[in-house]
Each structure stands twice: as structure tokens, then as C-alpha cells.
Design a protein around this motif. Structure first.
Motif, PDB file in Angstrom:
ATOM      1  N   ILE A  51      46.761  42.974  26.469  1.00 22.95           N
ATOM      2  CA  ILE A  51      46.008  42.799  27.718  1.00 22.95           C
ATOM      3  C   ILE A  51      46.971  42.341  28.818  1.00 22.95           C
ATOM      4  O   ILE A  51      47.830  41.491  28.574  1.00 22.95           O
ATOM      5  N   ILE A  52      46.817  42.920  30.007  1.00 27.77           N
ATOM      6  CA  ILE A  52      47.524  42.403  31.193  1.00 27.77           C
ATOM      7  C   ILE A  52      46.454  41.897  32.152  1.00 27.77           C
ATOM      8  O   ILE A  52      45.436  42.571  32.365  1.00 27.77           O
ATOM      9  N   ARG A  53      46.659  40.692  32.690  1.00 25.93           N
ATOM     10  CA  ARG A  53      45.609  40.070  33.510  1.00 25.93           C
ATOM     11  C   ARG A  53      46.210  39.032  34.442  1.00 25.93           C
ATOM     12  O   ARG A  53      47.301  38.508  34.194  1.00 25.93           O
ATOM     13  N   LYS A  54      45.456  38.749  35.505  1.00 22.63           N
ATOM     14  CA  LYS A  54      45.797  37.617  36.372  1.00 22.63           C
ATOM     15  C   LYS A  54      44.858  36.444  36.126  1.00 22.63           C
ATOM     16  O   LYS A  54      45.079  35.354  36.640  1.00 22.63           O
ATOM     17  N   ALA A  55      43.780  36.671  35.369  1.00 27.81           N
ATOM     18  CA  ALA A  55      42.778  35.633  35.106  1.00 27.81           C
ATOM     19  C   ALA A  55      43.391  34.530  34.243  1.00 27.81           C
ATOM     20  O   ALA A  55      43.601  34.715  33.049  1.00 27.81           O
ATOM     21  N   ASN A 135      26.446  31.268  28.329  1.00 29.67           N
ATOM     22  CA  ASN A 135      27.754  31.757  28.780  1.00 29.67           C
ATOM     23  C   ASN A 135      27.655  32.363  30.170  1.00 29.67           C
ATOM     24  O   ASN A 135      26.663  33.016  30.515  1.00 29.67           O
ATOM     25  N   GLY A 136      28.701  32.149  30.964  1.00 29.87           N
ATOM     26  CA  GLY A 136      28.876  32.874  32.207  1.00 29.87           C
ATOM     27  C   GLY A 136      29.800  34.054  31.963  1.00 29.87           C
ATOM     28  O   GLY A 136      30.447  34.151  30.911  1.00 29.87           O
ATOM     29  N   ALA A 137      29.873  34.965  32.943  1.00 25.32           N
ATOM     30  CA  ALA A 137      30.715  36.151  32.791  1.00 25.32           C
ATOM     31  C   ALA A 137      31.342  36.518  34.128  1.00 25.32           C
ATOM     32  O   ALA A 137      30.677  36.495  35.170  1.00 25.32           O
ATOM     33  N   LEU A 138      32.625  36.828  34.100  1.00 27.13           N
ATOM     34  CA  LEU A 138      33.303  37.318  35.298  1.00 27.13           C
ATOM     35  C   LEU A 138      34.233  38.446  34.905  1.00 27.13           C
ATOM     36  O   LEU A 138      34.619  38.577  33.738  1.00 27.13           O
ATOM     37  N   ILE A 139      34.593  39.269  35.883  1.00 31.91           N
ATOM     38  CA  ILE A 139      35.502  40.385  35.620  1.00 31.91           C
ATOM     39  C   ILE A 139      36.731  40.254  36.518  1.00 31.91           C
ATOM     40  O   ILE A 139      36.593  40.094  37.742  1.00 31.91           O
ATOM     41  N   ASP A 140      37.901  40.282  35.899  1.00 31.46           N
ATOM     42  CA  ASP A 140      39.183  40.382  36.601  1.00 31.46           C
ATOM     43  C   ASP A 140      39.399  41.876  36.836  1.00 31.46           C
ATOM     44  O   ASP A 140      39.687  42.631  35.905  1.00 31.46           O
ATOM     45  N   ASN A 141      39.250  42.315  38.090  1.00 28.62           N
ATOM     46  CA  ASN A 141      39.274  43.750  38.388  1.00 28.62           C
ATOM     47  C   ASN A 141      40.639  44.402  38.261  1.00 28.62           C
ATOM     48  O   ASN A 141      40.730  45.628  38.136  1.00 28.62           O
ATOM     49  N   VAL A 142      41.721  43.601  38.319  1.00 29.20           N
ATOM     50  CA  VAL A 142      43.059  44.213  38.276  1.00 29.20           C
ATOM     51  C   VAL A 142      43.649  44.207  36.867  1.00 29.20           C
ATOM     52  O   VAL A 142      44.771  44.656  36.653  1.00 29.20           O
ATOM     53  N   ALA A 143      42.899  43.697  35.910  1.00 30.75           N
ATOM     54  CA  ALA A 143      43.399  43.623  34.528  1.00 30.75           C
ATOM     55  C   ALA A 143      43.356  44.996  33.855  1.00 30.75           C
ATOM     56  O   ALA A 143      42.753  45.942  34.366  1.00 30.75           O
TER      57      ALA A 143
END
Length: 386
Positions: A51-55, A135-143
């Protein structure tokens, strides 16, 4: 014995290969030593995907990833190979928990493109995945997905084309510090003005030669692939993202998953920790407690998967007590540079880690603030015998 390199790099995983690449691009005469014949699957850099991510919870990682993305894009151009596929990353965790709250705040503070999913809209955005209550949920769009094996080959190829030398199948048996560092392998002797040690699970074994011991723990990871009941359900084609489930109830470590890629019809879902092992005896470690946790999670949250792994492969993490990296010069020998303890989340940082380690080796000021990664933070643990 007359040849003296500007730098010797030990360990041709992603961190060492990226360090050597940056050194060669800076016209440093460099040799990259690897104990196994390349390519191999004995360390921490093999396999098709990461995985590549900024989160991240920490600003320093979010900042580093900004530069890392730029460097991956540059490497793609130089190698003429696609190394990354955007998929987005879904992060789920206890909504009011510290980790999820910090992650959310850091992403907002660093303007990381993201979407916060309300509970009522979750299933329409993310079908075939059950969000755990609370649970909450968020999406890192640039990952997205990094093609790991391909990336390793690409960076080694560009390194060689810049005049770098790779010596594989050469296990290091001795290091003699000094103004000129002498490294002895089973096949030869190498001398360099500086040395970069990026030996993954074998880091402490090598550091013994320099009078240093770091608090590194080596664990074997079971890399699990799960069969889709309907092929394609969890594929990029169906717009399924990578995901991280923070702090699942049953254990203190995260669970993560990537859409089907290397094995069509199989999704990679893993537990982010393993059982302690000796790196040379990895396959004797047969603990499958993590797989039991994963089976329960898959049954509960990923109904489109058969809840028994179809394939289990092996990898190793080298873990520091705080799960942050070691990127620093040796406390006694400043021309020995150490990159270690990547704790199972270092691959995506390869190009920026390689850059800062090469800058340390060349005596330059690093492009990133390395204060979170200094050896000094382990004062009670590390001991220099010299």
C-alpha cells in the motif's frame, strides 16, 4: 585492495537499493552488497504489492510521503515502468478512538485529499464490506497499490545504468570502522569512505561489528490471500480500494487488505504483526494465531471471501519499540549510516529514505527532519561498547 568506493551499501532491499540509486545519481562510486542471490524472498522487500498512502497520524510521515510520491513518479519516468496504481485507501477504526481521530486531524491539517464517509452512505460507496459498529470511515484519495517487486527491479536497473555495482550472493562477515571502512564478505574485501547499513532483519547482527546494538525485534508475518466467492468482487475493476482496519477488537494491531492483483480471484488480507523469529530460521516459526484473528474478521466483515486463506506466504518485519524508523549516523562512527526498523510500513518510503540516507553518507543536510528517527531516543536500550 587499492580500490576505495565513495560508499558501500549493505542490503539490496528497497531501502538499500534506493540509497545506492541516489548515491550513484550523485556521482558517488558505490557498491551494493547483498547476501542472497537476487531476486530473493528471504527479507522484507519481496512480493508483488504494497500500500502507498499519505494517511498517517504523524505529520512527519505525511510530509515525507509528499516527497516520496514525487520521487516514485521520477523513478517511473527514468525506468519507463508503471510502479503505482491509484485505488484509494479506506481507513476504518473506532470513531471516537485516539488513532482514528488523530489520523483524521492530520489528514485535514496536511490537506490530503480525502472523503469522510457517513455510516448511512458507507455501503453504497463500499459494497461487500461490513463496517464494524462504532467505527468511522475515511478514504485517502491519493493512496493506491505499489508494485513492489517491479519497483525493486526498476530502482536497481537505474542504479546500474548510473554506473553502480551490485555484488549479490556475498554475505558480510566483518566490518572494520575507520576513516576508510573495510567490509569483508565471504567472497571479497571492500573499502569505502562511508558505509550505509540497510540490512533489514540482519541489521543488529552486522551492527555488532561496530559496537552497537539497537532494540530491534524481528517478526515473521503470514501474508494471506483469500479466495473471492465471485471472482472480481474485490478487484480494482470493481473500484474496490485498499483498506486498513485500525485496532480490531480482538488484538492490538491493525488488519489491512489490497484488492486482488497478483493472484486473480484472491484478495490479500493480513494482520499487521507476527511472531518473533530468528531471521535465518524464519520458516521454523509456524505460529498461526494471527490467521485465526483474520478468519474471524473475514467472516464478519468481508462476506464475499471464503474465510480460510487459499495461500499463505512469509515476510519479515524488523520492529522498533515505537514503530518508527531508525535513520541516523552511528553514534561513534559518523561515516557509518543506519537505516533500520521499518516496522512493516517502510516500503512506500523507499525513495525518500534512500535520499536522506545518501545525504547522510555524503555529509549533507537531509531534505527531511530526521529528529523522530534518531538512535538517541533509545538511550536506555542501545549501548555502544566502544
Amino acid at each position: 585492495m587499492s580500490e576505495v568506493y565513495d560508499c558501500i551499501v549493505i542490503g539490496a532491499g528497497i531501502q538499500g537499493s534506493c540509497s545506492a540509486y541516489h548515491l550513484a545519481k550523485n556521482k558517488q562510486k558505490t557498491v551494493l552488497l547483498e547476501q542472497f542471490v537476487l531476486p530473493h524472498s528471504r527479507g522484507s522487500s519481496h512480493g508483488q504489492t504494497r500500500i502507498i498512502r499519505k494517511a498517517y497520524e504523524e505529520d512527519f510521515y505525511a510530509n515525507m510521503m509528499q516527497e516520496s510520491y514525487e520521487l516514485w513518479a521520477q523513478l517511473e519516468k527514468e525506468a519507463g515502468v508503471k510502479l503505482y496504481r491509484p485505488t484509494g485507501l479506506l481507513v476504518m477504526g473506532p470513531e471516537n478512538g485516539e488513532v482514528f481521530s488523530k489520523l483524521k486531524a492530520t489528514m485535514q491539517r496536511n490537506n490530503i485529499p480525502s472523503v469522510f464517509l457517513e455510516k448511512h452512505e458507507f455501503s453504497q460507496h463500499i459494497p461487500n464490506l461490513n463496517l464494524t459498529d462504532g467505527n468511522g470511515a475515511l478514504i485517502d484519495n491519493v493512496a493506491g497499490v505499489l508494485f513492489a517487486d517491479r519497483a525493486l527491479r526498476a530502482v536497481q536497473g537505474v542504479y546500474l545504468s548510473n554506473g553502480g555495482v551490485i555484488k549479490d550472493g556475498e554475505k558480510v562477515i566483518d566490518i572494520q570502522p575507520g576513516d576508510i571502512v573495510t567490509v569483508t564478505t565471504e567472497s571479497g574485501v571492500y573499502r569505502g569512505k562511508s558505509l550505509v547499513i540497510t540490512a533489514g532483519p540482519w541489521a543488529n547482527k552486522l551492527l555488532t561489528n561496530t559496537g552497537l546494538e539497537l532494540p530491534l525485534k524481528v517478526v515473521k508475518i503470514n501474508v494471506c490471500y483469500w479466495k473471492e466467492k465471485v471472482p472480481g468482487t474485490y478487484s480494482v475493476g470493481h473500484r474496490f480500494p485498499c483498506f486498513i482496519q485500525l485496532e480490531p477488537k480482538e488484538g492490538e494491531y491493525d488488519i489491512y487488505g489490497l484488492p486482488s492483483n497478483e493472484y486473480p480471484g484472491l484478495m490479500k488480507v493480513c494482520y499487521h504483526m507476527g511472531s518473533e523469529t530468528e531471521p535465518d530460521e524464519r520458516d521454523k516459526q509456524t505460529d498461526r494465531g494471527d490467521i485465526d484473528i483474520l478468519k474471524r474478521y473475514v467472516s464478519r466483515c468481508l462476506p464475499g471471501l471464503i474465510p480460510v486463506p487459499a495461500i499463505v506466504e512469509s515476510c519479515m518485519y524488523t520492529v522498533t519499540p515505537d514503530h518508527h524508523f531508525v535513520l541516523d549516523c552511528h553514534p561513534t562512527h559518523r561515516n557509518i549510516v543506519i537505516g533500520a526498523g521499518f516496522s512493516g510500513h517502510g516500503f512506500k518510503f523507499g525513495p525518500i529514505v534512500g535520499k536522506v540516507l545518501s545525504q547522510l553518507a555524503m555529509g549533507e543536510v537531509p531534505s527531511q527532519d530526521l529528529s523522530p528517527f534518531r538512535i538517541q531516543r533509545f538511550k536506555s536500550h542501545s549501548r555502544s561498547h566502544l
